[in-house]
Write an enzyme that holds these catalytic residues in place. Structure first.
Site, mmCIF file in Angstrom:
data_model
loop_
_atom_site.group_PDB
_atom_site.id
_atom_site.type_symbol
_atom_site.label_atom_id
_atom_site.label_comp_id
_atom_site.label_asym_id
_atom_site.label_seq_id
_atom_site.Cartn_x
_atom_site.Cartn_y
_atom_site.Cartn_z
ATOM 1 N N GLU A 143 -7.134 -6.728 -3.573
ATOM 2 C CA GLU A 143 -6.767 -5.481 -3.529
ATOM 3 C C GLU A 143 -5.256 -5.490 -3.498
ATOM 4 O O GLU A 143 -4.727 -5.095 -4.688
ATOM 5 C CB GLU A 143 -7.126 -5.065 -2.038
ATOM 6 C CG GLU A 143 -6.654 -3.439 -1.580
ATOM 7 C CD GLU A 143 -7.038 -3.516 -0.270
ATOM 8 O OE1 GLU A 143 -7.278 -2.088 -0.080
ATOM 9 O OE2 GLU A 143 -6.582 -4.087 0.685
ATOM 10 N N HIS B 117 -18.475 -10.285 3.922
ATOM 11 C CA HIS B 117 -17.285 -9.618 4.446
ATOM 12 C C HIS B 117 -16.696 -10.461 5.617
ATOM 13 O O HIS B 117 -17.220 -10.624 6.740
ATOM 14 C CB HIS B 117 -17.391 -8.281 4.886
ATOM 15 C CG HIS B 117 -16.053 -7.658 5.151
ATOM 16 N ND1 HIS B 117 -16.054 -6.937 6.381
ATOM 17 C CD2 HIS B 117 -15.090 -7.610 4.632
ATOM 18 C CE1 HIS B 117 -14.670 -6.530 6.601
ATOM 19 N NE2 HIS B 117 -14.068 -6.789 5.379
ATOM 20 N N HIS B 118 -15.497 -11.085 5.375
ATOM 21 C CA HIS B 118 -14.749 -11.553 6.503
ATOM 22 C C HIS B 118 -13.631 -11.044 6.678
ATOM 23 O O HIS B 118 -12.504 -11.014 6.140
ATOM 24 C CB HIS B 118 -14.420 -13.181 6.044
ATOM 25 C CG HIS B 118 -15.496 -14.064 5.999
ATOM 26 N ND1 HIS B 118 -15.527 -15.241 5.407
ATOM 27 C CD2 HIS B 118 -16.991 -13.954 6.391
ATOM 28 C CE1 HIS B 118 -16.796 -15.753 5.455
ATOM 29 N NE2 HIS B 118 -17.615 -15.067 6.157
ATOM 30 N N GLU C 70 0.895 -1.134 0.073
ATOM 31 C CA GLU C 70 0.214 -0.088 -0.150
ATOM 32 C C GLU C 70 1.015 1.403 -0.027
ATOM 33 O O GLU C 70 1.021 2.176 1.054
ATOM 34 C CB GLU C 70 -0.847 -0.014 1.251
ATOM 35 C CG GLU C 70 -2.140 -1.299 0.895
ATOM 36 C CD GLU C 70 -2.905 -1.316 2.230
ATOM 37 O OE1 GLU C 70 -2.664 -0.743 3.371
ATOM 38 O OE2 GLU C 70 -3.880 -2.159 2.103
ATOM 39 N N ASN D 25 1.673 2.715 8.471
ATOM 40 C CA ASN D 25 0.768 1.726 7.891
ATOM 41 C C ASN D 25 0.484 0.499 9.094
ATOM 42 O O ASN D 25 1.204 0.160 9.748
ATOM 43 C CB ASN D 25 1.179 0.697 6.450
ATOM 44 C CG ASN D 25 -0.083 0.185 5.658
ATOM 45 O OD1 ASN D 25 -0.571 -0.602 6.237
ATOM 46 N ND2 ASN D 25 -0.322 0.886 4.462
ATOM 47 N N SER D 26 -0.613 -0.262 8.749
ATOM 48 C CA SER D 26 -1.081 -1.211 9.845
ATOM 49 C C SER D 26 0.162 -2.232 9.973
ATOM 50 O O SER D 26 0.118 -2.972 10.913
ATOM 51 C CB SER D 26 -2.527 -1.853 9.236
ATOM 52 O OG SER D 26 -2.319 -2.410 8.283
ATOM 53 N N GLU E 101 -9.530 3.868 -0.851
ATOM 54 C CA GLU E 101 -9.578 4.060 0.835
ATOM 55 C C GLU E 101 -8.371 5.019 1.030
ATOM 56 O O GLU E 101 -8.769 5.931 1.986
ATOM 57 C CB GLU E 101 -9.468 2.797 1.564
ATOM 58 C CG GLU E 101 -8.259 2.123 1.612
ATOM 59 C CD GLU E 101 -7.995 0.594 2.311
ATOM 60 O OE1 GLU E 101 -6.857 0.148 2.784
ATOM 61 O OE2 GLU E 101 -9.251 0.086 2.235
ATOM 62 N N HIS F 291 -8.475 -8.981 0.058
ATOM 63 C CA HIS F 291 -7.842 -7.514 0.752
ATOM 64 C C HIS F 291 -6.717 -7.888 1.481
ATOM 65 O O HIS F 291 -6.701 -8.873 2.473
ATOM 66 C CB HIS F 291 -8.801 -6.654 1.169
ATOM 67 C CG HIS F 291 -9.722 -6.142 0.323
ATOM 68 N ND1 HIS F 291 -9.828 -4.623 0.011
ATOM 69 C CD2 HIS F 291 -10.156 -6.678 -0.777
ATOM 70 C CE1 HIS F 291 -10.578 -4.305 -0.974
ATOM 71 N NE2 HIS F 291 -10.863 -5.572 -1.596
ATOM 72 N N GLU F 292 -5.472 -7.123 1.353
ATOM 73 C CA GLU F 292 -4.319 -7.205 2.126
ATOM 74 C C GLU F 292 -3.822 -8.652 1.656
ATOM 75 O O GLU F 292 -2.716 -8.902 2.387
ATOM 76 C CB GLU F 292 -4.626 -6.973 3.768
ATOM 77 C CG GLU F 292 -5.114 -5.640 3.856
ATOM 78 C CD GLU F 292 -6.423 -5.677 3.967
ATOM 79 O OE1 GLU F 292 -6.894 -4.208 3.726
ATOM 80 O OE2 GLU F 292 -7.256 -6.455 4.023
#
Length: 712
Positions: free
Chosen positions: A513, A424-425, A179, A204-205, A519, A494-495
């Site tokens: 993603e 969504h999970h 990202e 970032n996370s 986002e 995603h991720e």
């Protein structure tokens, strides 16, 4: 007897020769393999007689194992080889993807397979090269054999020696995230600016860089003499994700695999094939976008009945939370919650929860009214109060809804309107927990008629110490895809790790993603060239769920968020063509689309599946113009996007059918449009067009255009 001819024949034989050459079907790409001094495998590559990859080493360094065969010293697979056998072959097929940019894809290559033996260890490996008109792939193959059963990779040493100090379009090498915004520098400058670049994204996370000259694939390059070169990988299965590390003294990139929690790079049991290492090359930037090297190097589809897999256009309860106007969590009563213990029925709702029955019904109504297929709902399930940053093992169970989300009633309401809900999970990085609940979660989806799931992996991994792109994690993502297929469920991850064309083999992987998406426009924004860079890089491995379609680009006009989206409104429309995906979101709020209903008509009209695609103009990080033909129909759609520089796109309608007339609707930036000062200024014009017409469209700074061309 002619001894001279016999000698020449022996020298030309696979067992005698030290160099083998394989050429692309059109003769433009040439790959040469040889054994350098010490029996080290080496290859080089040219395009139209220009150097693409100068002589570069191949091989794998192994961990010295305590469990090697009795009396056998662990030896690297780097040198000491002799050629045991070589085989050449050709292949030409045309295959039909379940969904894609074109109705069919041609897979035409010449192949060289070199079997090497290491006399000191009696080990054999095979290096396979497939050479296309637009590039090549190589991989290591390990047949089952007495002296090579199990081994651990310390490092893979596949090199890519460049012929000059090319312009590089790069993001930092990172084991946990893609990202980042793309940087544009000379190769020699990567290490000089790396720290400054990384500091901008260190919050970032989850981030883990490994070298000041490390970059990620897909890496786009441009040489001074006009060659476009792209380095990536294909079919990354049961193997860690590859990065590249640059030696600035020699301008050589070398593979750098993502380690596991112990620092090991890969655990192998033979027989085994590594992923393909790919080099795409052309003197035309448009070929970087249209050639399907990554897909062609993957295996054919393994799903017998694909009738349940379908391109999908959706909206969802999402952007409100991203911007900060709504929350994923249900209550503020507790700083932490425990699954099965916290009684949400006794909790006071926080009043900002997004996934409520009323809100979801509103989105279902909007989708039904506008022909959208599905509605994504995030934050529907218990556990969001302290889901992030705590490395909780038991963070979600993926089956228990909040009190204000009636899963049965909402699905029945959606189905009555001809719409489906999208599951969504979010795992919060706890993949052990997700795998434990996976079967029950998919059964719940089947029970209520969900056929698509968006998975998420925000935060540090559990098992603790693992990285997002390690062998173990790549195996997890693949496990989810294959288990989902058994339940006829499509996956949008995603991720997760960046894709490598696996969607050909498992087309229920309809999106990823794995890059900096929309986002981030709510987190400070992305540079305007970002969306005309991603097709050259991230999208090389498969489509991206970029979540376009933001019309209210100034977020402060409806929320307390001070960020703004770095495109014009028409620039957002263009992304439905420029950023190819069979999964496309109308990401803004229903009330915002209602304000600009005439522009929203394009999102209603644009399909997600295509019979043909023509890249009309392209230059990395500058502009892209693409035309696509709707699957099963004679309608065409065109999109053009530019960077922060205004330009005029030239659309030559040579792709239309001769003798036929079309109704063209053009959505373009107004004369005074600008992504910073006047982003929502647009005009819509209509005219009749035919083959051979030329339409010139002015694109504003950060802008673009969209065009529907309907057959009469």
């Amino acid at each position: 007897m002619n001894y001279r001819n016999i000698l020449l024949a022996l020298l030309a034989s696979p067992l005698m020769a030290t160099a083998q050459t394989v050429t692309s079907p059109d003769g433009n790409v040439v790959v040469k393999f040889s054994l350098a001094d010490g029996g080290k495998p080496t290859y080089e590559m040219t395009y139209k007689a220009k150097d693409v990859v100068k002589p570069s080493g191949l091989g794998l360094e192994l961990v010295k194992s305590k469990h090697a065969s009795k009396g056998m010293k662990e030896t690297d697979l780097m040198d000491g080889f002799k050629v045991k056998d070589t085989k050449t072959s050709s292949f030409d097929e045309t295959w039909t993807p379940v969904w894609g940019e074109t109705r069919t894809i041609r897979n035409n290559y010449n192949e060289l397979a070199v079997t090497l033996t290491q006399p000191a260890t009696k080990r054999d490996i095979l290096i396979r090269f497939r050479v296309y008109d637009y590039g090549m792939g190589l991989r290591y193959e390990f047949p089952q054999q007495n002296e090579l059963n199990y081994f651990i990779i310390k490092e893979e040493h596949t090199q890519f020696a460049m012929a000059g100090d090319h312009t590089a379009y790069w993001i930092p090498g990172d084991y946990d995230t893609q990202e980042y915004e793309y940087q544009i520098t000379k190769m020699s400058e990567i290490g000089k600016v790396f720290d400054k670049v990384y500091e901008r994204y260190a919050d970032n996370s989850s981030t883990t860089t490994f070298s000041k000259t490390g970059v990620q694939t897909s890496l786009q390059l441009k040489s001074a003499d006009g060659l476009y070169i792209n380095i990536h990988e294909a079919a990354c299965l049961n193997y860690p994700t590859m990065h590249l590390n640059l030696d600035p003294q020699t301008m050589t990139f070398e593979s750098w695999l993502t380690p596991d929690a112990t620092g090991k790079k890969g655990y192998i049991q033979t027989p085994f094939n590594t992923p393909w290492r790919t080099v795409l090359v052309s003197d035309d930037a448009r070929d970087m976008l249209s050639c399907k090297l990554t897909l062609n190097l993957n295996e054919p589809c393994k799903i017998e009945d694909t009738s349940w897999i379908h391109p999908t256009k959706y909206c969802g309860v999402w952007w409100n939370m991203i911007v900060g106007a709504k929350s994923w969590s249900y209550t503020n009563d507790y700083p932490s919650v425990k699954l099965g213990i916290t009684d949400y029925a006794k909790c006071k709702p926080n009043g900002t929860h997004g996934a409520t029955n009323a809100e979801v019904r509103r989105y279902i109504d909007f989708a039904a009214k506008n022909g959208l297929d599905q509605v994504l709902v995030e934050g529907w399930n218990e556990g969001w109060e302290d889901w992030f940053g705590h490395q909780k093992l038991d963070v979600f169970d993926f089956v228990t809804p909040y009190p204000d989300f009636d899963i049965k009633a909402l699905n029945e309401y959606a189905h009555s309107k001809g719409v489906k809900l999208m599951m969504h999970h979010e795992t919060s990085g706890s993949v052990i927990n997700y795998e434990r609940h996976l079967e029950d979660a998919f059964k719940l989806m089947n029970k209520y008629g969900y056929d698509a799931v968006k998975t998420g992996y925000v935060g540090d991994m559990i098992p603790r110490g693992e990285y997002h792109y390690s062998q173990l994690m790549n195996n997890h993502y693949q496990h989810v895809i294959e288990e989902a297929a058994k339940h006829h469920i499509m996956v949008n991850a995603h991720e997760a790790t960046r894709p490598t064309g696996i969607c050909r083999t498992w087309p229920n992987l309809v999106g990823n993603e794995s890059a900096r998406g929309t986002e981030y426009e709510a987190f400070g924004g992305s540079v305007p060239y970002h969306t005309v860079m991603l097709p050259f890089t991230r999208l090389q491995g498969g489509p991206m769920d970029y979540t376009p379609g933001i019309f209210e680009t100034q977020l402060s006009s409806w929320s307390e968020n001070k960020s703004f989206v770095h495109t014009t409104l028409c620039g957002q429309l263009s992304l439905y063509l420029v950023m190819y995906s069979p999964l496309q979101m109308a990401a803004d709020l229903p009330e915002h689309y209602e304000k600009y209903d005439d522009a929203f008509q394009f999102i209603r009209d644009v399909p997600c599946d295509w019979d043909d695609s023509k890249y009309l103009e392209a230059e990395p990080a500058q502009y892209i113009t693409v035309a696509r033909k709707e699957k099963g129909k004679d309608n065409w759609f065109v999109g053009g996007k530019t960077n922060a520089d205004a330009r005029t796109a030239v659309v030559k309608l040579d792709f239309l059918d001769k003798g036929r007339k079309y109704e063209c609707t053009l959505y373009k930036d107004a004369e005074n449009a600008d992504y910073e000062k006047n982003p929502k200024a647009y005009t819509i014009t209509r005219r009749t067009v035919k083959k051979g017409d030329v339409i010139k469209v002015k694109e504003a700074r950060g802008g673009g255009f969209a065009m529907s061309i309907m057959a009469k």
